[in-house]
Design an enzyme around this catalytic site. Structure first.
Site, mmCIF file in Angstrom:
data_model
loop_
_atom_site.group_PDB
_atom_site.id
_atom_site.type_symbol
_atom_site.label_atom_id
_atom_site.label_comp_id
_atom_site.label_asym_id
_atom_site.label_seq_id
_atom_site.Cartn_x
_atom_site.Cartn_y
_atom_site.Cartn_z
ATOM 1 N N SER A 36 0.798 -1.230 0.000
ATOM 2 C CA SER A 36 0.000 0.000 0.000
ATOM 3 C C SER A 36 0.825 1.272 0.000
ATOM 4 C CB SER A 36 -0.928 0.027 1.225
ATOM 5 O OG SER A 36 -0.159 0.106 2.400
ATOM 6 N N ASP A 326 -2.362 8.515 8.037
ATOM 7 C CA ASP A 326 -3.343 7.642 8.685
ATOM 8 C C ASP A 326 -2.587 6.722 9.642
ATOM 9 O OD1 ASP A 326 -2.244 5.545 7.217
ATOM 10 O OD2 ASP A 326 -3.937 5.304 5.860
ATOM 11 N N HIS A 329 0.373 5.084 7.310
ATOM 12 C CA HIS A 329 1.019 5.633 6.125
ATOM 13 C C HIS A 329 1.482 7.071 6.299
ATOM 14 C CE1 HIS A 329 -1.730 2.408 4.775
ATOM 15 N NE2 HIS A 329 -0.685 2.102 4.019
#
Length: 367
Positions: A36, A326, A329
Site C-alpha cells: 500500500s 493515517d 502511512h
C-alpha cells in the site's frame, strides 16, 4: 494499506519542503511493485477491504478526490515519477493503461500484500507478489505488440523498478494475532532469514524478467506507527518487539542485495536503508518540520491509530505538520522527504549508491 498495513519505507532528509525537490535527467519507463505504500489504485478494481478510494484520502490532490493511494496526496512513486520527468504510472488494472500510456510504465502494487503468499489473507482479493510478476510478463507482451520485441526489451532493461514489500509480513502475518501460525513455526530470527530467502527469489525473478535498475526499500520503524502505539503501547513508546524485527530484517536485506549484485557482477539493486534515519525522524519530528510523529492526521482514538480513515474520523487541518497521514502511512509531505533521501542520500542510507548516482552512471554508460 487497510486496517493493518504497515508503513514500510521511511527515509528523510533534513528538509522542510512539502515536495521532493531533486530531479534526475532523462525520462524512462518506471515499474512499481509492492504494497500500500506504493499502490496507485490497483485495489480500486478489486473486491477487497484494503482500499483507499473514498474521502478523505486524496484530500490534497488537485481534484481533492481519492485516487486509491494511501495518502492525502502523492505517494512515493508519484514523487519518483516527478524526478524522472514523467507522468505518474497508472495502475496495471486501469482500463486507461493502453497505447502510448504503456511507454510510461505501470504500477503493479497492491495494498495488503507481502513477500509471502499467506500475508494479508484477511484482505482476500489482493494482487500477491507472484501475480504482480505475472502481470509484468503480461505487460511486456502488450508492450511488444505496440513497439516490437526488441524495443520492448530495451524499454524494460532501461527502466527504473521500485519494489516496496516486507512490512506486512510482520504486522499482517507474524504479529497479526497472538500465537499466529508463522510465529509458532518460526522464532523471529528464523522467520527473518526465511523472509530474506523468499525475497531473494522475487528479486532474482525480476532480474530474469529484464529489470536492471531496481530500488529496494526496507521496513521502517514498525513499532512506532500510530496504529501500533494505539494497539500495543499506552505509554506512547515504540513497541519493542516490532522494533526488534525491523532491526533484524533491514541489515540482512542490505546484505542480501549486496550479494546479488556480486552474483550478477553489476549494481542491479540499490538498497534504501530506511530504518537508521527514520529513528531520528520519529524521535525528533520538529527537526524535520513536523509537529508530531506519534499522532496520525486521520483516524480515531489514541494517536488517531485505530480503525479506518473515513469521513467520520478526526482530521487534522494542516497535513504538512503530521508525519503520518493515517494509522500506517506517511503524509504527502513525508513521502516527498523520503524520496529526496532516496535520490540524494549518503552512503549511510543508500547502498551501494543513491538513485541519482545510479541513473547518472547509467546515462554516462549509454552515451
Amino acid at each position: 494499506m487497510a486496517p493493518s498495513i504497515v508503513l514500510v519505507s521511511w527515509m528523510v532528509l533534513g528538509l522542510v519542503m512539502a515536495t521532493s525537490t531533486t530531479q534526475v535527467e532523462a525520462a524512462r519507463a518506471f515499474f512499481v511493485f509492492g504494497d500500500s505504500l506504493v499502490d496507485n489504485g490497483n485495489n480500486n478494481f478489486l473486491a477487497t477491504t484494503a482500499r483507499a478510494d473514498s474521502p478523505p484520502y486524496g484530500i490534497d490532490t488537485p481534484s481533492r478526490r481519492a485516487t486509491g493511494r494511501f495518502s492525502n496526496g502523492k505517494n512515493i512513486p508519484d514523487f519518483i515519477s516527478d524526478a524522472l520527468g514523467s507522468e505518474p504510472t497508472l495502475p496495471y488494472l486501469s482500463p486507461e493503461l493502453k497505447g502510448d500510456r504503456l511507454l510510461v510504465g505501470a504500477n503493479f502494487a497492491s495494498a495488503g500484500i507481502g513477500i509471502l503468499n499467506d500475508t494479508g489473507v484477511q484482505f482476500i482479493n489482493i494482487i500477491r507478489m507472484y501475480k504482480q510478476l505475472k502481470y509484468f510478463q503480461q505487460y511486456q507482451t502488450r508492450l511488444a505488440d505496440l513497439v516490437g520485441y526488441e524495443e520492448a526489451q530495451r524499454i524494460v532493461n532501461d527502466a527504473l523498478v521500485l519494489i516496496t514489500v516486507g512490512g506486512n509480513d510482520f504486522v499482517n502475518n507474524y504479529y497479526l494475532v497472538p500465537f499466529s501460525p508463522r510465529s509458532r513455526q518460526f522464532s523471529l530470527p528464523d522467520y527473518v532469514r526465511y523472509l530474506i530467502s523468499e525475497y531473494r527469489k522475487l528479486l532474482m525473478r525480476l532480474y530474469d524478467l529484464g529489470a536492471r535498475k531496481v530500488l529496494v526499500t526496507g521496513t521502517g520503524p514498525m513499532g512506532c506507527v500510530p496504529a501500533e502505539l494505539a494497539m500495543r503501547s499506552p505509554s506512547g513508546q515504540c513497541v519493542t518487539e516490532l522494533q526488534r524485527a525491523a532491526a533484524l530484517y533491514n541489515p540482512q536485506l542490505v546484505q542480501m542485495i549486496n550479494e546479488l549484485n556480486s552474483q550478477y557482477g553489476a549494481n542491479i539493486f540499490i538498497a534504501a536503508n530506511t530504518e537508521q534515519k527514520t529513528n531520528d525522524f520519529i524521535t525528533n519530528p520538529t527537526a524535520y518540520g513536523f509537529t508530531t510523529s506519534k499522532v496520525a492526521c486521520c483516524g480515531q482514538w489514541p494517536y488517531n491509530g485505530l480503525g479506518l480513515c473515513t469521513m467520520l474520523s478526526n482530521l487534522c487541518p494542516n497535513r504538512d505538520e503530521y508525519a503520518f497521514w493515517d494509522p500506517f502511512h506517511p503524509s504527502e509531505r513525508a513521502n516527498g522527504i523520503i524520496v529526496d533521501m532516496i535520490l540524494s542520500g549518503s552512503s549511510n542510507y543508500m547502498s551501494p549508491m543513491n538513485l541519482s548516482s545510479l541513473l547518472a552512471l547509467d546515462s554516462n554508460t549509454r552515451t
